[in-house]
Design a protein around this motif. Structure first.
Motif, PDB file in Angstrom:
ATOM      1  N   LEU A   1      -1.934  14.232   6.096  1.00 23.53           N
ATOM      2  CA  LEU A   1      -1.775  13.435   7.318  1.00 23.53           C
ATOM      3  C   LEU A   1      -3.044  12.647   7.625  1.00 23.53           C
ATOM      4  CD1 LEU A   1       0.145  15.749   9.805  1.00 23.53           C
ATOM      5  CD2 LEU A   1       0.887  13.567   8.867  1.00 23.53           C
ATOM      6  N   LYS A   2      -4.188  13.264   7.399  1.00 21.40           N
ATOM      7  CA  LYS A   2      -5.459  12.582   7.645  1.00 21.40           C
ATOM      8  C   LYS A   2      -5.577  11.348   6.748  1.00 21.40           C
ATOM      9  CE  LYS A   2     -10.483  13.524   7.675  1.00 21.40           C
ATOM     10  NZ  LYS A   2     -10.917  12.544   8.503  1.00 21.40           N
ATOM     11  N   THR A   3      -5.283  11.503   5.472  1.00 22.43           N
ATOM     12  CA  THR A   3      -5.341  10.383   4.530  1.00 22.43           C
ATOM     13  C   THR A   3      -4.352   9.292   4.931  1.00 22.43           C
ATOM     14  OG1 THR A   3      -5.920  11.904   2.754  1.00 22.43           O
ATOM     15  CG2 THR A   3      -5.139   9.733   2.093  1.00 22.43           C
ATOM     16  N   ALA A   4      -3.140   9.702   5.285  1.00 16.52           N
ATOM     17  CA  ALA A   4      -2.118   8.735   5.692  1.00 16.52           C
ATOM     18  C   ALA A   4      -2.581   7.953   6.908  1.00 16.52           C
ATOM     19  CB  ALA A   4      -0.801   9.451   5.985  1.00 16.52           C
ATOM     20  N   SER A   5      -3.093   8.663   7.905  1.00 22.96           N
ATOM     21  CA  SER A   5      -3.565   8.018   9.122  1.00 22.96           C
ATOM     22  C   SER A   5      -4.702   7.038   8.825  1.00 22.96           C
ATOM     23  CB  SER A   5      -4.026   9.086  10.113  1.00 22.96           C
ATOM     24  OG  SER A   5      -4.545   8.502  11.267  1.00 22.96           O
ATOM     25  N   GLU A   6      -5.633   7.457   7.987  1.00 23.42           N
ATOM     26  CA  GLU A   6      -6.764   6.596   7.628  1.00 23.42           C
ATOM     27  C   GLU A   6      -6.290   5.333   6.901  1.00 23.42           C
ATOM     28  OE1 GLU A   6     -10.161  10.098   7.101  1.00 23.42           O
ATOM     29  OE2 GLU A   6      -9.120   9.336   5.335  1.00 23.42           O
ATOM     30  N   LYS A   7      -5.346   5.496   5.960  1.00 24.35           N
ATOM     31  CA  LYS A   7      -4.871   4.334   5.186  1.00 24.35           C
ATOM     32  C   LYS A   7      -4.020   3.395   6.038  1.00 24.35           C
ATOM     33  CE  LYS A   7      -5.107   5.999   0.457  1.00 24.35           C
ATOM     34  NZ  LYS A   7      -4.338   6.203  -0.797  1.00 24.35           N
ATOM     35  N   LEU A   8      -3.202   3.937   6.932  1.00 27.28           N
ATOM     36  CA  LEU A   8      -2.425   3.082   7.834  1.00 27.28           C
ATOM     37  C   LEU A   8      -3.365   2.230   8.674  1.00 27.28           C
ATOM     38  CD1 LEU A   8       0.323   5.618   8.996  1.00 27.28           C
ATOM     39  CD2 LEU A   8       0.736   3.536   7.675  1.00 27.28           C
TER      40      LEU A   8
ATOM     41  N   LEU B   1      -2.248  18.816   6.459  1.00 21.76           N
ATOM     42  CA  LEU B   1      -0.842  19.013   6.107  1.00 21.76           C
ATOM     43  C   LEU B   1      -0.409  17.915   5.138  1.00 21.76           C
ATOM     44  CD1 LEU B   1       1.786  20.675   6.858  1.00 21.76           C
ATOM     45  CD2 LEU B   1       2.314  18.752   8.347  1.00 21.76           C
ATOM     46  N   LEU B   2       0.313  18.297   4.091  1.00 15.31           N
ATOM     47  CA  LEU B   2       0.809  17.302   3.138  1.00 15.31           C
ATOM     48  C   LEU B   2       1.859  16.427   3.802  1.00 15.31           C
ATOM     49  CD1 LEU B   2       1.199  19.445  -0.112  1.00 15.31           C
ATOM     50  CD2 LEU B   2      -0.661  17.880   0.497  1.00 15.31           C
ATOM     51  N   ILE B   3       1.788  15.121   3.558  1.00 18.88           N
ATOM     52  CA  ILE B   3       2.739  14.195   4.177  1.00 18.88           C
ATOM     53  C   ILE B   3       4.160  14.436   3.685  1.00 18.88           C
ATOM     54  CG2 ILE B   3       1.116  12.386   4.782  1.00 18.88           C
ATOM     55  CD1 ILE B   3       1.990  10.904   2.255  1.00 18.88           C
ATOM     56  N   SER B   4       4.286  15.069   2.528  1.00 10.96           N
ATOM     57  CA  SER B   4       5.623  15.369   2.008  1.00 10.96           C
ATOM     58  C   SER B   4       6.388  16.301   2.944  1.00 10.96           C
ATOM     59  CB  SER B   4       5.534  15.983   0.606  1.00 10.96           C
ATOM     60  OG  SER B   4       4.744  17.151   0.628  1.00 10.96           O
TER      61      SER B   4
ATOM     62  N   ILE C   1       9.772   8.294  -3.124  1.00  2.00           N
ATOM     63  CA  ILE C   1      10.420   9.558  -2.737  1.00  2.00           C
ATOM     64  C   ILE C   1      10.472   9.743  -1.223  1.00  2.00           C
ATOM     65  CG2 ILE C   1       9.883  10.734  -4.894  1.00  2.00           C
ATOM     66  CD1 ILE C   1       7.537  12.096  -3.360  1.00  2.00           C
ATOM     67  N   GLY C   2       9.807   8.864  -0.508  1.00  2.00           N
ATOM     68  CA  GLY C   2       9.803   8.979   0.944  1.00  2.00           C
ATOM     69  C   GLY C   2       9.039   7.831   1.563  1.00  2.00           C
ATOM     70  N   ILE C   3       8.948   7.903   2.880  1.00  2.00           N
ATOM     71  CA  ILE C   3       8.220   6.877   3.626  1.00  2.00           C
ATOM     72  C   ILE C   3       7.622   7.568   4.849  1.00  2.00           C
ATOM     73  CG2 ILE C   3      10.157   6.094   5.054  1.00  2.00           C
ATOM     74  CD1 ILE C   3       9.202   3.208   4.318  1.00  2.00           C
ATOM     75  N   ILE C   4       6.445   7.150   5.229  1.00  2.00           N
ATOM     76  CA  ILE C   4       5.835   7.718   6.439  1.00  2.00           C
ATOM     77  C   ILE C   4       5.419   6.565   7.333  1.00  2.00           C
ATOM     78  CG2 ILE C   4       3.483   7.907   5.546  1.00  2.00           C
ATOM     79  CD1 ILE C   4       3.473  10.688   7.128  1.00  2.00           C
TER      80      ILE C   4
ATOM     81  N   PHE D   1       0.839  -1.191   0.000  1.00  2.00           N
ATOM     82  CA  PHE D   1       0.000   0.000   0.000  1.00  2.00           C
ATOM     83  C   PHE D   1       0.879   1.248   0.000  1.00  2.00           C
ATOM     84  CE2 PHE D   1      -2.137  -3.418   2.362  1.00  2.00           C
ATOM     85  CZ  PHE D   1      -3.173  -3.662   1.481  1.00  2.00           C
ATOM     86  N   THR D   2       0.492   2.251  -0.785  1.00  3.63           N
ATOM     87  CA  THR D   2       1.310   3.457  -0.918  1.00  3.63           C
ATOM     88  C   THR D   2       0.464   4.716  -0.815  1.00  3.63           C
ATOM     89  OG1 THR D   2       1.058   3.486  -3.329  1.00  3.63           O
ATOM     90  CG2 THR D   2       2.945   2.262  -2.445  1.00  3.63           C
ATOM     91  N   LEU D   3       1.170   5.826  -0.699  1.00  2.58           N
ATOM     92  CA  LEU D   3       0.586   7.161  -0.714  1.00  2.58           C
ATOM     93  C   LEU D   3       1.319   7.981  -1.769  1.00  2.58           C
ATOM     94  CD1 LEU D   3       0.696   7.563   3.161  1.00  2.58           C
ATOM     95  CD2 LEU D   3      -1.412   7.435   1.817  1.00  2.58           C
ATOM     96  N   THR D   4       0.803   9.171  -2.064  1.00  2.00           N
ATOM     97  CA  THR D   4       1.524  10.086  -2.948  1.00  2.00           C
ATOM     98  C   THR D   4       1.890  11.333  -2.156  1.00  2.00           C
ATOM     99  OG1 THR D   4      -0.354  11.387  -3.745  1.00  2.00           O
ATOM    100  CG2 THR D   4       0.122   9.321  -4.906  1.00  2.00           C
ATOM    101  N   GLU D   5       2.781  12.137  -2.718  1.00  3.49           N
ATOM    102  CA  GLU D   5       3.228  13.342  -2.013  1.00  3.49           C
ATOM    103  C   GLU D   5       2.106  14.355  -1.810  1.00  3.49           C
ATOM    104  OE1 GLU D   5       4.787  14.330  -6.310  1.00  3.49           O
ATOM    105  OE2 GLU D   5       4.161  12.535  -5.222  1.00  3.49           O
ATOM    106  N   LYS D   6       0.978  14.186  -2.505  1.00  2.00           N
ATOM    107  CA  LYS D   6      -0.156  15.104  -2.361  1.00  2.00           C
ATOM    108  C   LYS D   6      -1.153  14.650  -1.296  1.00  2.00           C
ATOM    109  CE  LYS D   6       0.232  17.078  -6.918  1.00  2.00           C
ATOM    110  NZ  LYS D   6      -0.376  17.273  -8.226  1.00  2.00           N
ATOM    111  N   ASP D   7      -0.917  13.477  -0.689  1.00  2.97           N
ATOM    112  CA  ASP D   7      -1.800  13.009   0.376  1.00  2.97           C
ATOM    113  C   ASP D   7      -1.542  13.792   1.662  1.00  2.97           C
ATOM    114  OD1 ASP D   7      -3.419  10.979  -0.802  1.00  2.97           O
ATOM    115  OD2 ASP D   7      -1.668   9.651  -0.859  1.00  2.97           O
TER     116      ASP D   7
END
Length: 142
Positions: free
Chosen positions: A23-30, A70-73, A49-52, A15-21
């Motif tokens: 914190l809310k999206t990241a938290s929900e997907k995790l 806030l953007l995860i980037s 390009i990164g990892i969260i 599962f991945t995210l993009t730099e435009k996702d």
């Protein structure tokens, strides 16, 4: 046999995210996928390009400037420690221990193939010991 672990894990979904996702999206997907980290993929060339991680979010959540949109980037880890299909279990253990990390992306060239977790490595080692013990029992009982 050691390289088989990384090869096997490169075939399971990642599962991945993009730099435009956000914190809310990241938290929900995790939470949704019950994983501790997600690589961030460039929308342009699909490279990592990164990892969260949950840890990254926990380190940031108490700050005054914390916002769910806030953007995860802005907080992602950009210095990615990765492995490839030729990485052995011994090398994985060394990378995990030396860098005090729990997950390692499997990357060939710039393509994300999967993720290895510390649990994957431990389970692999336990399975090896079980197999060796069984072979010894079979040998003794001959």
């Amino acid at each position: 046999m050691a390289r088989k672990l990384v090869t096997k894990l490169s075939n399971r979904p990642c599962f991945t995210l993009t730099e435009k996702d956000t914190l809310k999206t990241a938290s929900e997907k995790l939470q949704k996928h019950n994983v501790g980290i997600m690589p961030i993929i460039s929308e342009q060339d699909k490279s990592v390009i990164g990892i969260i991680s949950e840890r990254d979010i926990a380190r940031y959540i108490h700050r005054v400037e914390f916002k769910c949109d806030l953007l995860i980037s802005k907080i992602m880890t950009k210095n990615i420690i990765s492995c490839n299909l030729n990485t052995s279990v011994t090398e994985l253990m060394e990378i995990i221990t030396t860098n005090k990390i729990r997950h390692i992306p499997i990357i060939e060239k710039t393509k994300l193939l999967g993720i290895v977790s510390i649990g994957d490595v431990v389970n692999h080692i336990i399975e090896q010991y079980k197999n060796e013990n069984q072979h010894l029992r079979d040998f003794i009982n001959q």
